[in-house]
Design an enzyme around this catalytic site. Sequence first.
Site, PDB file in Angstrom:
ATOM      1  N   SER A   1     -11.607  -2.025  12.981  1.00 48.35           N
ATOM      2  CA  SER A   1     -10.563  -2.560  12.138  1.00 48.35           C
ATOM      3  C   SER A   1      -9.922  -3.827  12.246  1.00 48.35           C
ATOM      4  O   SER A   1      -9.199  -4.422  11.672  1.00 48.35           O
ATOM      5  CB  SER A   1      -9.262  -1.480  12.152  1.00 48.35           C
ATOM      6  OG  SER A   1      -8.696  -1.426  13.684  1.00 48.35           O
TER       7      SER A   1
ATOM      8  N   LYS B   1      -5.759  -5.663   7.573  1.00 50.14           N
ATOM      9  CA  LYS B   1      -4.425  -5.518   7.078  1.00 50.14           C
ATOM     10  C   LYS B   1      -4.181  -6.251   5.941  1.00 50.14           C
ATOM     11  O   LYS B   1      -3.072  -5.892   5.213  1.00 50.14           O
ATOM     12  CB  LYS B   1      -3.366  -5.796   8.199  1.00 50.14           C
ATOM     13  CG  LYS B   1      -3.236  -4.706   9.384  1.00 50.14           C
ATOM     14  CD  LYS B   1      -2.469  -3.330   8.876  1.00 50.14           C
ATOM     15  CE  LYS B   1      -2.052  -2.476   9.845  1.00 50.14           C
ATOM     16  NZ  LYS B   1      -1.004  -1.566   9.500  1.00 50.14           N
TER      17      LYS B   1
END
Length: 512
Positions: A313, A52
Amino acid sequence: MSDEELLRRMYAARVYDVARETALQPAPLLSTRYGRPVALKREDQQPVFSFKLRGAYNKMSRLDPPQRACGVIAASAGNHAQGVALAAAKLGIHAVIVMPVTVPKVKLDAVRRIGGDSVEVVLCGNSYSEAQAEALRLQYAHSYTVVHPFDDPDVIAGQATIGLEILRQHPGPLEAVFVPVGGGGLLAGVAACIKSLRPEVKVIGVQAADSDAMARSLETGERVTLDEVGLFSDGTAVKQVGVRTYALCKRHVDAMLRVDTDAICAAIRDVFQETRSVPEPAGALALAGLKQYLTEQKAAGEQSEGALVAIVSGANMNFDQLRFVAERAEVGEQHEAVFAVTVPEQRGSFRRFCATLGDRSITEFNYRVGDARLAHIFVGVQTTGRNEREALIAAFHAQDFGVLDLTDDELAKLHLRHMVGGRSPLAQDEQLYRFEFPERPGALTRFLGHMHPDWNISLFHYRNQGADYGRILVGIQVPPDERELFQRFLETLGYPYRNESDHSAYRLLLQG
């Protein structure tokens, strides 16, 4: 946003001011299991343990001086917040971050630590969508610039650099890239990048079955809003995908897959076995989808040799979730079957039950006497797959045992397995003992085989905890005039034991 505009923003992205090019790591265990080259894109290796920060920093680095002076605001379930916090500290920008009250403590603490004096955290709502609504209210009140977690051109472009890295790191034949999906920023960016540069490569999005807003939107042809979202994969718990992300995914995504909680837990374990790192549930979504894809290919008789990539992720795992993950991973791999079995409440029934199980490893065994005629046993058994599970059901039926398959029953796996027991008026003269034995296949069956048939078992609890020693709690009905004989039996049993008959909690909660 056009593909050309996205690529232009991607090539100009400033993600490497704070991010690193993460490894595309081969997964030899999975490759051997499936007979296909499998690799993991290790975004859990980023400074904030998540992809992110790419999009967040790229967005904030492009703000003009007046925007920087006013500050920014973001809503996040955790990982985007850490990216914004790092960017705020790096760029000297004041950031207000609104997070749902359900955010794991590990992520909340990390945001405050990373951002320092640059960050103000506001906790509001039970989901990302509710936190987002509060962020919009504060934005209008204070003229903050919104750093959206997924539906922003520069955020999407920042995430797209992951796709560029994958293509650079794997220039050879590549069948598909699997991408976890919440609001769609990562999937939109990676899909647009890969389809623009290597259109033959499939891009497949993966969502938790209880948070599947993107899958439903693509199926219906319009953005849908979910009434509720599951919280296990909190990093992808989004009720509605973005306008831009939906449009890009509609153009470029080849397929969407849904996976359940058990499959996610099994994928978490797979990543750990390959890398010795522990991804968060959202971080393992893509691998769970990759495994489902291969299973469906095999069932359809399809064969291919192309490499497959799953994006890991993030690794901001709530430590308290690990117990749950370990318990459910076996079911996710079809390596544990869970049953409620009914046997006659009479001498020899336990032995017949154990003989039916054979040398299979028992993962859990719960029993409490409650009926003078029938015994109801909750049992978990290690299996090699669905076929063995069905064979075991047939074996129970052959013994005239009633059997209820609870392997896919969420209520049983979450709650009922822990509630077998309670007080029983039939447990007269009950003595409570704890035993330990070396944990190996068939050990529990052998233990039960050593139990003397003259005394009735009125309570039994066992759960395989993955340790070298198994631990059992047993209630045995021994009349007072047979206690001395029973003591001699214990001495010959050969297992360490401890009498817990006077334990205060037992007397309060279980003693009839």
